[in-house]
Design a protein around this motif. Structure first.
Motif, PDB file in Angstrom:
ATOM      1  N   UNK A 165      -7.244  25.387 -10.852  1.00  0.00           N
ATOM      2  CA  UNK A 165      -8.840  25.180 -10.460  1.00  0.00           C
ATOM      3  C   UNK A 165      -8.910  25.860  -9.091  1.00  0.00           C
ATOM      4  N   UNK A 166      -7.957  25.639  -8.220  1.00  0.00           N
ATOM      5  CA  UNK A 166      -8.263  26.321  -6.872  1.00  0.00           C
ATOM      6  C   UNK A 166      -8.400  28.016  -6.972  1.00  0.00           C
ATOM      7  N   UNK A 167      -7.352  28.490  -7.702  1.00  0.00           N
ATOM      8  CA  UNK A 167      -7.492  29.633  -7.972  1.00  0.00           C
ATOM      9  C   UNK A 167      -8.640  30.457  -8.710  1.00  0.00           C
ATOM     10  N   UNK A 168      -9.153  29.249  -9.779  1.00  0.00           N
ATOM     11  CA  UNK A 168     -10.357  29.856 -10.537  1.00  0.00           C
ATOM     12  C   UNK A 168     -11.629  29.947  -9.666  1.00  0.00           C
ATOM     13  N   UNK A 169     -11.620  28.970  -8.739  1.00  0.00           N
ATOM     14  CA  UNK A 169     -12.725  28.857  -7.503  1.00  0.00           C
ATOM     15  C   UNK A 169     -12.572  30.189  -6.628  1.00  0.00           C
ATOM     16  N   UNK A 170     -11.437  30.511  -6.472  1.00  0.00           N
ATOM     17  CA  UNK A 170     -10.974  31.459  -5.388  1.00  0.00           C
ATOM     18  C   UNK A 170     -11.695  32.924  -6.122  1.00  0.00           C
ATOM     19  N   UNK A 171     -11.476  32.969  -7.207  1.00  0.00           N
ATOM     20  CA  UNK A 171     -11.784  34.206  -8.040  1.00  0.00           C
ATOM     21  C   UNK A 171     -13.472  34.399  -7.798  1.00  0.00           C
ATOM     22  N   UNK A 172     -14.207  33.193  -7.960  1.00  0.00           N
ATOM     23  CA  UNK A 172     -15.676  33.504  -8.050  1.00  0.00           C
ATOM     24  C   UNK A 172     -16.001  33.742  -6.460  1.00  0.00           C
ATOM     25  N   UNK A 173     -15.201  33.435  -5.203  1.00  0.00           N
ATOM     26  CA  UNK A 173     -15.515  33.639  -4.272  1.00  0.00           C
ATOM     27  C   UNK A 173     -15.402  35.236  -3.915  1.00  0.00           C
TER      28      UNK A 173
END
Length: 420
Positions: A298-306
Motif C-alpha cells: 500500500x505504501x508503494x501504491x500511494x507513492x505511485x500516485x505521488x
C-alpha cells in the motif's frame, strides 16, 4: 532469466522455484506474461494512435473523448464482476480469460469497418468487454500460482512482460504510420493478427491453477454476495483507497495530448510518447514489485500516485523553449513509475486477503471500484477541458489528487493490507 527450461511441458508447469534474488517464477506466470506481451502489442498499436485518430481524424470533442476514455476505464465494471464470479464458480479461470482475449481480438478486426466516432466507440466498448472478462481470472491464476510472500514479485514479472508489449506496440504503430499509405487501416489490420497470436498462446500453453491451490476449496464453492467480500476490512480499505485516488487519476491519453500540444509534435511522432512510459514501466515493474513485498504494497501504491501528481504539476509549470526534452522525460518517467507502483502492486496487495476459492471475484471487486472511479474521473476531466481548457482541467485534477492523497494518509490508507 525466469524459466529454468524451455520445454513446453515445463513452460506450462508450476514446479517450486529455487531460492535467491532471481528465483524462477512458475511457468503459468511466465506464459501469462507472454500472452499479455503479445496482446499488449496489439492493444497498444491501437491505443497509441487512437487519440489523434478520433480527435484530429474523426473530429471528436474533448468531452466526447473523455467519455470514451472513461469507457476504457470503467464501463466494463459489471463484466469484471461477472467474469470473476463465473471463474470462481466453475474453477475455469483459463476458459473465462480466453473468452475475453478472443473477444478483444475480434474487435480489432471490427475496427476496420468503423468509420464514425461512435461506431469506433461501440467497437471499443466490446473490446473493453473482453478486457473486463479476462483481467480478474488472469490475475487470479497468477496469484494462485505463488505463495503470499512472492505476490509482488510474480505480478512484477508478469507486468514486465506485459509492458514489453506496451513498449513494442507504439513502436510498431509508428513504423506502420511512417511507411503505409492508409496508415490507420494498416495499424488495425496488423493489430488484429497479433491479437489472434495471443489467443493461440493462451490456448496451447496456459494451465489452470495448481492442484494444491484448487484442493483447498470445494470444486463448486458457495459464492457469497459481493457485499460479504466487502466486509473483509483489508479489501474494503483497498477498494476505498483505489476508488478515491482513481477519481483524480488523469488518463495517460490526456497527458500525451497535453504534451503534444505543449511541444507541437507532429501526428507521426505521437505514438512514440507511450513508448517512453512503457520503457520505464518495463524496467521498474519487477524491482518495484519486489520493493513492495519488502516495505509494504500500500505504501508503494500511494507513492505511485505521488509520482503521477508530480508529472501533472510539471505539465502545469512554465517550461523554457529549449526544455522540451526535459519536459518529455519529466512527464513520461514518473508516469511509467506510477504504473509500476500501482498496476500489479494493487493486485498483489489484495491477493493474500482473499480465500483461494473467491480470489477472482475479490480481485474483480477491487478492479471494479477503481475502474468506476476512473470512468467518473475521465468524464470530469473531459468536461473541465471542454468548459475551461486543458490547463484548468489539469489543475483541478492535480488539486483533487493532492487532496485525496492527504485524506488517505490521514485516515490510514497506507495500512490497507493487514495480511500482506
Amino acid at each position: 532469466m525466469y524459466l529454468s527450461t524451455t520445454r513446453a511441458s515445463d513452460i506450462a508447469g508450476d514446479t517450486p522455484a529455487p531460492k535467491g534474488p532471481l528465483r524462477a517464477v512458475p511457468g503459468t506466470v511466465f506464459v501469462l506474461g507472454l500472452v499479455s506481451l503479445v496482446t499488449d502489442v496489439s492493444a497498444e498499436m491501437v491505443t497509441a494512435v487512437l487519440p489523434l485518430y478520433l480527435m484530429a481524424g474523426l473530429g471528436m470533442s474533448p468531452l466526447a473523448f473523455g467519455a470514451l476514455d472513461g469507457l476504457h476505464q470503467g464501463a466494463t465494471a459489471v463484466l469484471r464482476l461477472a467474469g470473476g464470479r463465473i471463474a470462481d464458480r466453475t474453477r475455469r479461470h483459463k476458459l473465462v480469460a480466453g473468452t475475453g482475449y478472443a473477444l478483444s481480438a475480434a474487435c480489432k478486426a471490427a475496427l476496420l469497418l468503423a468509420t464514425t466516432p461512435w461506431s469506433v466507440a461501440a467497437v471499443l466498448a466490446a473490446d473493453r468487454t473482453g478486457k473486463g472478462l479476462r483481467t480478474a481470472p488472469r490475475d487470479a491464476l497468477i496469484s494462485l500460482s505463488v505463495p503470499p510472500g512472492d505476490q509482488g514479485r510474480a505480478f512484477g514479472v508478469h507486468r514486465s512482460l506485459d509492458t514489453a508489449g506496451a513498449l513494442l506496440g507504439p513502436l510498431a504503430a509508428f513504423g506502420i504510420l511512417w511507411v503505409a499509405v492508409d496508415g490507420y487501416e494498416a495499424v488495425f489490420t496488423v493489430s488484429c493478427c497479433v491479437a489472434v497470436l495471443g489467443v493461440v498462446l493462451l490456448a496451447l500453453f496456459v494451465r489452470e491453477a495448481p492442484a494444491s491451490a484448487s484442493a483447498r476449496v470445494p470444486a463448486r464453492p458457495p459464492l457469497p454476495p459481493v457485499r460479504t467480500l466487502l466486509r473483509l476490512p483489508g479489501l474494503r480499505r483497498l477498494c476505498l483507497t483505489a476508488a478515491l485516488l482513481g477519481l483524480f487519476t488523469v488518463g495517460d491519453a490526456f497527458l500525451y495530448l497535453l504534451l503534444q500540444r505543449r511541444l507541437d509534435l507532429s501526428a507521426a511522432f505521437f505514438p512514440l510518447l507511450p513508448v517512453g512510459t512503457a520503457a520505464v514501466f518495463l524496467l521498474a515493474a519487477l524491482p518495484v514489485g519486489r520493493l513492495a513485498d519488502r516495505v509494504g504494497r500500500s505504501r508503494v501504491f500511494l507513492g505511485g500516485h505521488v509520482l503521477l501528481l508530480g508529472a501533472c504539476l510539471l505539465l502545469l509549470a512554465p517550461v523554457p523553449a529549449a526544455g522540451g526534452a526535459l519536459l518529455v522525460v519529466g512527464v513520461l518517467a514518473p508516469l511509467g513509475l506510477f504504473y509500476a507502483a500501482t498496476d500489479g502492486v494493487l493486485m498483489a496487495a489484495a491477493g493474500p486477503l482473499l480465500p483461494a476459492g473467491l480470489r477472482t471475484t475479490g480481485l474483480a471487486v477491487l478492479q471494479t471500484a477503481q475502474a468506476l472511479a476512473r470512468f467518473a474521473g475521465s468524464l470530469m476531466f473531459g468536461s473541465a477541458w471542454t468548459l475551461w481548457g486543458p490547463g484548468a482541467a489539469l489543475g483541478v485534477a492535480a488539486a483533487g489528487l493532492l487532496l485525496s492523497l492527504t485524506v488517505v494518509a490521514v485516515f490510514g490508507g497506507a495500512r490497507a493490507e493487514r495480511a500482506s
